[in-house]
Write an enzyme that holds these catalytic residues in place. Structure first.
Site, PDB file in Angstrom:
ATOM      1  N   CYS A   1     144.733  -1.140 145.421  1.00 10.06           N
ATOM      2  CA  CYS A   1     144.506  -2.443 146.069  1.00 10.06           C
ATOM      3  C   CYS A   1     145.195  -2.468 147.427  1.00 10.06           C
ATOM      4  O   CYS A   1     144.768  -3.175 148.330  1.00 10.06           O
ATOM      5  CB  CYS A   1     145.006  -3.567 145.188  1.00 10.06           C
ATOM      6  SG  CYS A   1     146.678  -3.313 144.619  1.00 10.06           S
TER       7      CYS A   1
ATOM      8  N   GLU B   1     145.622 -11.372 140.992  1.00  8.62           N
ATOM      9  CA  GLU B   1     145.950 -10.334 141.971  1.00  8.62           C
ATOM     10  C   GLU B   1     144.657  -9.574 142.236  1.00  8.62           C
ATOM     11  O   GLU B   1     144.134  -8.926 141.324  1.00  8.62           O
ATOM     12  CB  GLU B   1     147.003  -9.370 141.418  1.00  8.62           C
ATOM     13  CG  GLU B   1     148.335  -9.998 141.118  1.00  8.62           C
ATOM     14  CD  GLU B   1     149.028 -10.538 142.349  1.00  8.62           C
ATOM     15  OE1 GLU B   1     148.664 -10.156 143.471  1.00  8.62           O
ATOM     16  OE2 GLU B   1     149.925 -11.370 142.175  1.00  8.62           O
TER      17      GLU B   1
ATOM     18  N   GLU C   1     135.913  -4.521 150.896  1.00 13.30           N
ATOM     19  CA  GLU C   1     136.667  -3.496 150.165  1.00 13.30           C
ATOM     20  C   GLU C   1     135.721  -2.417 149.631  1.00 13.30           C
ATOM     21  O   GLU C   1     134.687  -2.725 149.053  1.00 13.30           O
ATOM     22  CB  GLU C   1     137.399  -4.155 148.986  1.00 13.30           C
ATOM     23  CG  GLU C   1     138.336  -3.204 148.278  1.00 13.30           C
ATOM     24  CD  GLU C   1     139.057  -3.844 147.091  1.00 13.30           C
ATOM     25  OE1 GLU C   1     138.372  -4.470 146.255  1.00 13.30           O
ATOM     26  OE2 GLU C   1     140.287  -3.702 146.993  1.00 13.30           O
TER      27      GLU C   1
ATOM     28  N   LYS D   1     144.002  -6.992 127.405  1.00 19.33           N
ATOM     29  CA  LYS D   1     142.746  -6.223 127.445  1.00 19.33           C
ATOM     30  C   LYS D   1     142.757  -5.292 128.641  1.00 19.33           C
ATOM     31  O   LYS D   1     142.722  -5.736 129.792  1.00 19.33           O
ATOM     32  CB  LYS D   1     141.537  -7.159 127.561  1.00 19.33           C
ATOM     33  CG  LYS D   1     140.234  -6.395 127.392  1.00 19.33           C
ATOM     34  CD  LYS D   1     139.053  -7.027 128.080  1.00 19.33           C
ATOM     35  CE  LYS D   1     138.871  -6.586 129.505  1.00 19.33           C
ATOM     36  NZ  LYS D   1     138.536  -5.178 129.709  1.00 19.33           N
TER      37      LYS D   1
ATOM     38  N   VAL E   1     135.441 -10.940 140.221  1.00 17.21           N
ATOM     39  CA  VAL E   1     135.719 -11.270 138.820  1.00 17.21           C
ATOM     40  C   VAL E   1     136.854 -12.294 138.729  1.00 17.21           C
ATOM     41  O   VAL E   1     136.820 -13.209 137.909  1.00 17.21           O
ATOM     42  CB  VAL E   1     136.051  -9.998 137.994  1.00 17.21           C
ATOM     43  CG1 VAL E   1     136.480 -10.358 136.587  1.00 17.21           C
ATOM     44  CG2 VAL E   1     134.855  -9.056 137.945  1.00 17.21           C
ATOM     45  N   GLY E   2     137.839 -12.172 139.617  1.00 16.49           N
ATOM     46  CA  GLY E   2     138.949 -13.128 139.619  1.00 16.49           C
ATOM     47  C   GLY E   2     138.459 -14.560 139.796  1.00 16.49           C
ATOM     48  O   GLY E   2     138.940 -15.483 139.127  1.00 16.49           O
TER      49      GLY E   2
ATOM     50  N   GLY F   1     142.384  -7.518 139.344  1.00 18.09           N
ATOM     51  CA  GLY F   1     141.068  -6.889 139.456  1.00 18.09           C
ATOM     52  C   GLY F   1     140.393  -7.332 140.734  1.00 18.09           C
ATOM     53  O   GLY F   1     141.068  -7.702 141.712  1.00 18.09           O
ATOM     54  N   SER F   2     139.074  -7.311 140.746  1.00 17.50           N
ATOM     55  CA  SER F   2     138.334  -7.628 141.971  1.00 17.50           C
ATOM     56  C   SER F   2     138.326  -9.136 142.236  1.00 17.50           C
ATOM     57  O   SER F   2     138.463  -9.945 141.319  1.00 17.50           O
ATOM     58  CB  SER F   2     136.896  -7.124 141.841  1.00 17.50           C
ATOM     59  OG  SER F   2     136.290  -7.750 140.733  1.00 17.50           O
TER      60      SER F   2
END
Ligand code: NAD
Length: 496
Positions: A285, A251, A386, A176, A233-234, A229-230
């Protein structure tokens, strides 16, 4: 308005989302340019994709790994011939300049060639058994159906870092992409199909994180999740995956420091800082978002750095003269604005930039000025959180030891850079900086596919992409072969 409609790939068939809904993919440099409509998929589409991947796994896992690798080799060669078109598609959907989107496609090519070689390795081990006439070995096995969830900033490279090692290891995939950049993943998947990948081995399901991504994470037949991703969300992905005991590779975010010591080659440090801070419009990143300056060179560096940042050409990335493209969407521009305001409220000084661009050629896009903040201290939010935009802060320090302490004082640990000519300090920094990647006399950005890629602390959970990816996409099986023709017992005292 005229634009193409794209579909999901499920079991070798291109299909719309079951509910028929789509999301528009807009060019961030000019929102009147619609790149295409992509499926807004839900749990039902994901269930079909997982079923197709499960069916394909029964045969794909039995294809010899060197043959699986040949598909990747052919895909790499096809990507070479399509590089310019795919780079242009990527700049249109994501914004970064052509030189960088060509680099993004090149990284997928490099990954294809690197991982294709792994098809003839995938080494296991043999080891002596403790018993006579018994043979012992460990072999790599594929995991099964794997779910891959990717961000928008490297929309072909990051999917390739996940898909290729997963495939060469014998897994089948449901991928996705981010809703801002489905076209580049679509192009990558189309290339794999053209390279001869059998139906169902890779399934592409487009849609939102909450509806499509979470359905992949929660599906009981998905055996592992690889997410980039962030950190926010991770964490959610890992918590939901835990319910079905899925291994998860995460990651995530970064707040990367470039340290410049008094003895550094200042020109080199300036070049590195400019490229690290504003390449990909700061949306990497590994982007440099903190520049730590030793007091002896701080004034000179700051004046020159600000002068160079002001001169950067901002615009549509399809124009070869442009150096900094738009931010990917309105939300990212708002985040940049928000963090500039937070920094100023906490006492930072705006040295250049700080505003969105709205006039003339910028009127229909999401542009933000390259921004430099001075007088920042390591406790301010701008030095710790970030931003993921073209916003960098300058922090001054007295001693090398202080610089290491400041660099390590944050929750993230992805990339760090040190500029110095002192070999002793370089080696000390290589040992002491808390990050998955450290560069000496080079910027914080610029990973190569055959080294481990990933971070520590809130950036990752211990897995690595690059040369670490096969470890995630395989599981070890221990195999014992007893050729003594009698019962031999291990795990018992006095075995004979
Ligand atoms: P994001 O976390 O918002 O989204 C990443 C992916 O997760 C997208 O495909 C998104 O649709 C999906 N997602 C969102 N919510 C979800 C949910 N509830 N369940 C399942 N999936 C969900 O990140 P982004 O904005 O796309 O990317 C920027 C972030 O990615 C930054 O923090 C950046 O540092 C990080 N990043 C990290 C690396 C790395 O290798 N460490 C590389 C690139 C980007």
């Amino acid at each position: 308005m005229n634009y193409p409609t794209f579909q999901n790939l499920i079991g070798g068939q291109w299909l719309p989302a079951a509910e028929g809904k789509t999301t528009l993919n807009l060019n961030p440099a000019d929102h009147s340019d619609v790149v295409g409509a992509f499926p807004s998929s839900h749990g039902g589409d994901v269930a079909l994709a997982v079923a197709a991947a499960k069916k394909a796994f029964a045969t794909w896992r039995l294809v010899p790994a060197p043959k699986r690798a040949e598909v990747l080799l052919r895909a790499g060669i096809l990507l070479q011939s399509r590089k310019e078109q795919y780079a242009r598609d990527m700049t249109r959907e994501m914004g970064k300049v052509l030189a960088e989107t060509r680099g993004d496609v090149q990284e997928a090519i490099d990954e294809a060639f690197y991982v294709a070689g792994e098809g003839r390795r995938l080494f296991g081990q043999t080891t002596p058994s403790e018993l006579q006439n018994k043979f012992a070995m460990s072999v790599r096995m594929p995991v099964g159906v794997v779910g891959l969830i990717t961000p928008w900033n490297f929309p072909m490279a990051i999917p390739s870092w996940k898909l290729f090692p997963a495939l060469v290891s014998g897994n089948t995939c449901v991928i996705k992409p981010a809703t801002d950049t489905p076209l580049s993943t679509y192009n990558l998947v189309q290339t794999l199909v053209d390279a001869g990948l059998p139906p169902g081995v890779v399934n592409l399901v487009c849609g939102s994180g909450a509806a499509t991504g979470m359905a992949i994470v929660e599906h009981p037949d998905v055996r592992a999740i690889s997410f980039t991703g962030s950190s926010q969300v991770g964490s959610l992905v890992a918590q939901h995956a835990a319910a079905t005991f899925k291994p998860v590779s995460l990651e995530m975010g970064g707040k990367n420091a470039q340290i410049v010591l008094d003895d550094a080659n200042l020109e080199l440090a300036l070049d590195g800082a400019l490229w690290g801070s504003f390449g990909t419009t700061g949306q990497r990143c590994t982007a440099t978002s903190r520049i730590l300056l030793q007091k002896g060179i701080a004034d000179k560096f700051t004046a020159e750095f600000v002068a160079r940042a002001k001169k950067l050409t901002i615009g549509n990335g399809l124009d070869e003269a442009v150096e900094v493209g738009p931010q990917v969407n309105e939300g990212q521009v708002e985040t940049s604005e928000k963090y500039v305001a937070i920094a100023l409220a906490e006492g930072a000084k705006l040295l250049c930039g700080g505003h969105r661009l709205t006039e003339g050629a910028y009127a229909h896009g999401t542009f933000f000025e390259p921004t430099v903040l001075g007088a920042v201290t390591s406790s301010m939010r701008i030095a710790r959180e970030e931003v993921f935009g073209p916003v960098v802060c300058l922090i001054e320090f007295d001693t090398f030891e202080q610089a290491i302490e400041i660099a390590n004082s944050i929750d993230y640990g992805l990339s760090t850079a040190l500029y110095t000519k002192d070999v002793n300090r370089a080696f000390t920094a290589m040992r002491d900086l808390e990050s998955g990647i450290t560069y000496i006399n080079a910027p914080t950005i610029g990973a190569e596919v055959h080294l481990p890629f990933g971070g520590v602390k809130r950036t990752g959970n211990g897995h690595r992409e690059g040369n670490g990816a096969i470890d995630f996409f395989t599981t070890w099986k221990a195999v014992y072969v007893d050729y003594s023709d009698k019962l031999q017992r291990a795990q018992i005292d006095n075995a004979e």
